[in-house]
Design an enzyme around this catalytic site. Structure first.
Site, PDB file in Angstrom:
ATOM      1  N   GLY A  50       0.882  -1.174   0.000  1.00 38.11           N
ATOM      2  CA  GLY A  50       0.000   0.000   0.000  1.00 38.11           C
ATOM      3  C   GLY A  50       0.914   1.216   0.000  1.00 38.11           C
ATOM      4  O   GLY A  50       1.869   1.296   0.789  1.00 38.11           O
ATOM      5  N   ALA A  51       0.612   2.172  -0.898  1.00 41.94           N
ATOM      6  CA  ALA A  51       1.552   3.270  -1.142  1.00 41.94           C
ATOM      7  C   ALA A  51       1.980   4.026   0.122  1.00 41.94           C
ATOM      8  O   ALA A  51       3.182   4.170   0.393  1.00 41.94           O
ATOM      9  CB  ALA A  51       0.963   4.212  -2.182  1.00 41.94           C
ATOM     10  N   ASP A 244      -1.573   4.704  -6.221  1.00 42.02           N
ATOM     11  CA  ASP A 244      -0.139   4.585  -5.934  1.00 42.02           C
ATOM     12  C   ASP A 244       0.658   5.781  -6.420  1.00 42.02           C
ATOM     13  O   ASP A 244       1.722   6.085  -5.901  1.00 42.02           O
ATOM     14  CB  ASP A 244       0.413   3.300  -6.552  1.00 42.02           C
ATOM     15  CG  ASP A 244      -0.095   2.102  -5.778  1.00 42.02           C
ATOM     16  OD1 ASP A 244      -1.224   1.659  -6.046  1.00 42.02           O
ATOM     17  OD2 ASP A 244       0.604   1.664  -4.850  1.00 42.02           O
ATOM     18  N   LYS A 255      -3.787  -0.443  -8.342  1.00 41.68           N
ATOM     19  CA  LYS A 255      -3.681  -1.889  -8.569  1.00 41.68           C
ATOM     20  C   LYS A 255      -4.271  -2.310  -9.908  1.00 41.68           C
ATOM     21  O   LYS A 255      -5.336  -1.825 -10.307  1.00 41.68           O
ATOM     22  CB  LYS A 255      -4.389  -2.593  -7.404  1.00 41.68           C
ATOM     23  CG  LYS A 255      -4.445  -4.096  -7.474  1.00 41.68           C
ATOM     24  CD  LYS A 255      -3.080  -4.739  -7.613  1.00 41.68           C
ATOM     25  CE  LYS A 255      -2.103  -4.313  -6.534  1.00 41.68           C
ATOM     26  NZ  LYS A 255      -0.693  -4.651  -6.883  1.00 41.68           N
TER      27      LYS A 255
HETATM   28  O1  MRU Z   1       0.717  -4.022  -4.635  1.00 41.81           O
HETATM   29  P1  MRU Z   1       0.080  -3.296  -3.493  1.00 41.81           P
HETATM   30  O2  MRU Z   1      -0.734  -4.186  -2.618  1.00 41.81           O
HETATM   31  O3  MRU Z   1       1.073  -2.464  -2.714  1.00 41.81           O
HETATM   32  O4  MRU Z   1      -0.930  -2.271  -4.199  1.00 41.81           O
HETATM   33  C1  MRU Z   1      -1.641  -1.391  -3.384  1.00 41.81           C
HETATM   34  C2  MRU Z   1      -2.630  -0.568  -4.098  1.00 41.81           C
HETATM   35  O5  MRU Z   1      -2.740  -0.600  -5.302  1.00 41.81           O
HETATM   36  C3  MRU Z   1      -3.431   0.389  -3.256  1.00 41.81           C
HETATM   37  O6  MRU Z   1      -4.706   0.579  -3.793  1.00 41.81           O
HETATM   38  C4  MRU Z   1      -2.709   1.742  -3.194  1.00 41.81           C
HETATM   39  O7  MRU Z   1      -1.385   1.578  -2.795  1.00 41.81           O
HETATM   40  C5  MRU Z   1      -3.374   2.707  -2.281  1.00 41.81           C
HETATM   41  S1  MRU Z   1      -3.196   2.254  -0.586  1.00 41.81           S
HETATM   42  C6  MRU Z   1      -3.858   3.486   0.362  1.00 41.81           C
END
Ligand code: MRU
Length: 352
Positions: A50-51, A244, A255
């Protein structure tokens, strides 16, 4: 349950504790991170993900790096160690800009301290820990405000679709997209959430469904290919996801699968919202075409729960993210306010 995805324990000699998200929902296990190498691995393998959470976790990496200095190092050697740790952690994942944003802040603070006439290694160490703690605290506050700013968009009786996980597990606070839902729930609104399972790594079914269950919010897990059908049946009234990286014009990487959901939402006349803190905006790039997209191990696609699900040697395409153009986004929900029909001018105006 208090979900603390990222937590620093102690002072400059402390450790970083992460909820090991690879093992949820079957097991709730904390991972104790003591070195930069271990942290790099935790980010790359999605123990922490998660970013915003990646950015916050990485900020503590240089604090760990200084614990490993041996002998009688000079201040310059300590600064080099911090900068080296930042460079190394920046190679753990390419798409979420929060990672680079947080590491840039640590680098800048470290350089600033090292230039002070009376600077010592202890002072450098304490200062970068203070900066990491500030990044943590700001993220908690940004999440809270995103929830407050966005909850009015959710009404009782809504079916809300979300993709991946943008909850407490993905941040230092209560999440971004899920923060909006947590706030709406706290206000007593009755709604139902559909969580896309989010192939290939199942952040939706493993993490989002787990978080919403903990919070007592009604949640139904669906396979990713069911979303369009639910929209057609009139069961979805809003879509909300995290991001992200958001380019200056509002194009947003999130994602893989988010783009398809946004296209389907537009087709069905359903509002599509992205909730993200200002640390997720990258105003140095004009559009989403410039966002680097992480390509991940083919085995994430060819194996499911340890079982082979594709023939040996088959070609695999496994990008972790896709980009949704700003024109498909009804509004961006940030800690500073909501940007309707986002474009370059509106984004600059709010974030300036
Ligand atoms: O590969 P990940 O699980 O790190 O991807 C996360 C996402 O795509 C989330 O939607 C994004 O980071 C926002 S988290 C507040």
């Amino acid at each position: 349950m208090n979900v603390e995805a990222v937590k620093w324990i102690g002072g400059t000699d402390g450790i970083l504790e992460l909820i090991d998200q690879r093992r949820l929902p079957a097991e709730f296990v904390k991972l104790k991170v003591r070195s930069v190498e271990q942290l790099h691995e935790a980010i790359h393998t999605l123990a922490v993900r998660g970013a915003p959470a990646i950015g916050v976790a990485a900020a503590y990496g240089p604090v760990l790096a200084l614990q490993w200095l041996t002998g009688r190092p000079s201040l310059q050697e300590a600064l080099d160690q911090v900068l080296k740790a930042c460079d190394y952690l920046a190679s753990s994942r390419p798409t979420a800009v929060n990672l680079f944003w947080a590491l840039d802040r640590i680098r800048a603070r470290a350089r600033e301290v090292a230039e002070e006439p009376q600077a010592t290694i202890q002072h450098l160490h304490a200062s970068i820990l203070t900066e990491a703690n500030a990044i943590y605290a700001e993220d908690v506050e940004m999440c809270r405000r995103i929830g407050e700013n966005g909850e009015r968009l959710i009404r009782s009786g809504f079916g809300v679709l979300t993709h991946c996980n943008a909850g407490a597990l993905a941040t230092a606070g209560q999440g971004t997209a899920l923060s909006v839902l947590f706030e709406a729930h706290t206000k007593g609104k009755q709604f139902e959430v559909y969580a896309d399972e989010t192939r290939p790594l199942l952040q939706g079914s493993r993490l989002t469904a787990w978080e919403l269950q903990q919070a007592g919010i009604k949640v139904t897990v669906i396979c990713d290919n069911m979303a369009g059908s639910l929209m057609k049946q009139g069961k979805i009234h809003a879509v909300i996801t995290g991001a992200d990286r958001i380019a200056a014009n509002g194009d947003a990487a999130n994602k893989i699968g988010t783009y398809s959901v946004a296209v389907m939402a537009r087709h069905h006349g359903i509002p599509f919202y992205i909730a993200a803190p200002s640390s997720t905006f990258d105003l140095s790039i004009e559009s989403g075409a410039e966002i680097p997209i992480e390509q991940r191990n083919p085995e994430e696609v060819t194996r499911f729960a340890g079982v082979q699900t594709a023939p040996n040697g088959v070609a695999v395409y496994n990008p972790a993210f896709d980009v949704t153009e700003a024109k498909l986004i009804t509004a961006l929900i940030t800690e500073k306010g909501v940007i309707e029909s986002p474009n370059t001018e509106r984004i600059r105006e709010l974030l300036a």
